[in-house]
Motif scaffolding. Structure first.
Motif, short mmCIF file in Angstrom:
data_model
loop_
_atom_site.label_atom_id
_atom_site.label_comp_id
_atom_site.label_asym_id
_atom_site.label_seq_id
_atom_site.Cartn_x
_atom_site.Cartn_y
_atom_site.Cartn_z
N LEU A 192 13.93 9.38 11.13
CA LEU A 192 13.11 9.93 12.21
C LEU A 192 13.91 10.06 13.50
O LEU A 192 13.82 11.07 14.21
N LYS A 193 14.71 9.02 13.80
CA LYS A 193 15.53 9.08 15.01
C LYS A 193 16.54 10.22 14.92
O LYS A 193 16.79 10.92 15.89
N ASN A 203 12.06 14.83 6.05
CA ASN A 203 11.31 16.08 5.94
C ASN A 203 11.29 16.64 4.52
O ASN A 203 10.91 17.78 4.29
N SER A 204 11.68 15.83 3.53
CA SER A 204 11.65 16.28 2.13
C SER A 204 10.28 16.06 1.50
O SER A 204 9.96 16.66 0.47
N GLY A 205 9.50 15.17 2.11
CA GLY A 205 8.20 14.83 1.54
C GLY A 205 8.29 13.79 0.44
O GLY A 205 7.28 13.42 -0.15
N LEU A 206 9.50 13.30 0.18
CA LEU A 206 9.71 12.32 -0.89
C LEU A 206 9.65 10.90 -0.35
O LEU A 206 9.59 10.67 0.86
N HIS A 207 9.69 9.94 -1.29
CA HIS A 207 9.55 8.53 -0.94
C HIS A 207 10.65 7.69 -1.58
O HIS A 207 11.20 8.06 -2.61
N ASN A 208 10.92 6.54 -0.94
CA ASN A 208 11.74 5.50 -1.55
C ASN A 208 10.81 4.41 -2.04
O ASN A 208 9.76 4.16 -1.45
N PHE A 209 11.21 3.74 -3.11
CA PHE A 209 10.33 2.74 -3.74
C PHE A 209 11.04 1.39 -3.79
O PHE A 209 12.27 1.31 -3.83
N ALA A 210 10.22 0.34 -3.79
CA ALA A 210 10.79 -1.01 -3.81
C ALA A 210 9.91 -1.93 -4.66
O ALA A 210 8.71 -1.72 -4.79
#
Length: 341
Positions: A335-336, A311-318
């Motif tokens: 999400l769970k 719910n932070s609106g941020l992303h992880n990158f790879a």
């Protein structure tokens, strides 16, 4: 006896004259209104009687026995009434009111454009602040001959508009509005910004289009340069952008919480899961920060991104599929944890 009658007539004339002078030159016809200005709008093509009706609707009801002849003498009463938006000070006399309306001071309005999705949305927003209705703006914006004359198509027209507050005359025409937008566009795209876009292999319009995707992916200014760098990496390597917001735009399902397979499989030129490269035009009006992110992207090797899901609106990158799989697992777990899956 005759002298008394003459004297009486003289006094009567003087009294009438004094009353007329007071009514025309001194007596207020614009209500006090608590000291606030009264804004009166005179649409283009209004007749004299329509102006008088407009004044009455705003609580301004001068004595027509005096007002009409004075208006005619002061060249205000005529067929071609001056259109405009007038801010009338409380307490104006008849003569002062006519002077204000006669001067045809063109009042301005602040047109606020704020991340409008498509050009019809821009038209609707402009019509909220200016005299012409939205249909007048949309009609011009859909005129292919006009678009060709200014160097745009229906797909690229949105790249003309930048989010900002613009001061325009209230009765500006759609053409005048567009001329102002062209001027502001050219002012924004300085040689320096154009050169930065070129370094990334983009035209200003393409940079705008990519910025609209970056903006739709994340509102966080802190990660927009990283997202811009990721999509630029994909473009340079010939990898499809596979941007969820473009699939949302193609399906016209704005506001959905999750993009499904049926959305990304739609055969539509704006769906970057199906078509490689940039879409034909922007999917929204990007913020200036998103445009700057594309012009000044973060230098890295990321080609995958996944929402954190917290719910932070941020992303992880790879940088590779294995890293992306790990990030997807983090997303699902978050999400769970939040009871959303």
């Amino acid at each position: 006896m005759i002298k008394k009658i003459l004297l009486g007539l003289v006094l009567l004339v003087l009294a009438i004259g004094a009353y007329a002078y007071y009514t025309v030159m001194v007596a207020p016809v614009v209500p006090e209104n608590g000291g606030e200005q009264i804004v009166v709008t005179v649409p283009t093509g209004s007749s004299y009687e329509q102006v008088m009706d407009t004044l009455a609707a705003n609580g301004i009801r001068p004595n027509r026995l005096f007002f009409d002849p004075i208006a005619e003498r002061m060249a205000f009463k005529r067929e071609d009434m001056r259109a405009g938006r007038y801010r009338l000070q409380p307490g104006l006399s008849t003569v002062d009111l006519i002077r204000e309306l006669r001067t045809a001071k063109r009042q301005t309005a602040d047109v606020v454009l704020n991340v409008e999705r498509e050009f019809p949305n821009v038209a609707a927003k402009a019509a909220r602040f200016l005299e012409p209705d939205s249909l007048a703006f949309v009609t011009l914006m859909q005129d292919e001959d006009y678009l060709k004359s200014i160097g745009y198509t229906k797909e690229t027209l949105q790249t003309l508009f930048l989010p900002n507050t613009y001061e325009l005359y209230w009765n500006s025409t759609p053409q005048e509005f567009m001329e102002r937008m062209i001027k502001e566009h050219d002012r924004f795209w300085t040689p320096d910004r154009t050169a930065k876009a070129k370094v990334q292999g983009l035209t200003p319009a393409e940079a705008y289009t990519l910025a609209s995707i970056v903006q739709s992916e994340s509102l966080a200014k802190s990660e927009q340069p990283r997202i811009a760098g990721l999509y630029l990496n994909r473009l340079k390597r010939g990898i499809a952008l596979q941007s969820d917001p473009t699939a949302v735009f193609a399906n016209r399902v704005f506001g959905i919480k999750r993009v499904l397979f049926k959305h990304i499989e739609l055969d539509h030129p704006y769906n970057t899961y199906v078509y490689p490269g940039l879409p034909p035009g922007p999917i929204a009006m990007p913020t200036l920060s998103a445009i700057e992110a594309v012009l000044n992207p973060e230098d890295h090797d990321y080609i995958y991104m996944c929402a954190v899901g917290d719910n932070s609106g941020l992303h992880n990158f790879a940088k590779n599929a294995a890293g992306h799989a790990r990030n997807k697992a983090i997303y699902v777990a978050n999400l769970k944890r939040r009871g959303l899956r």
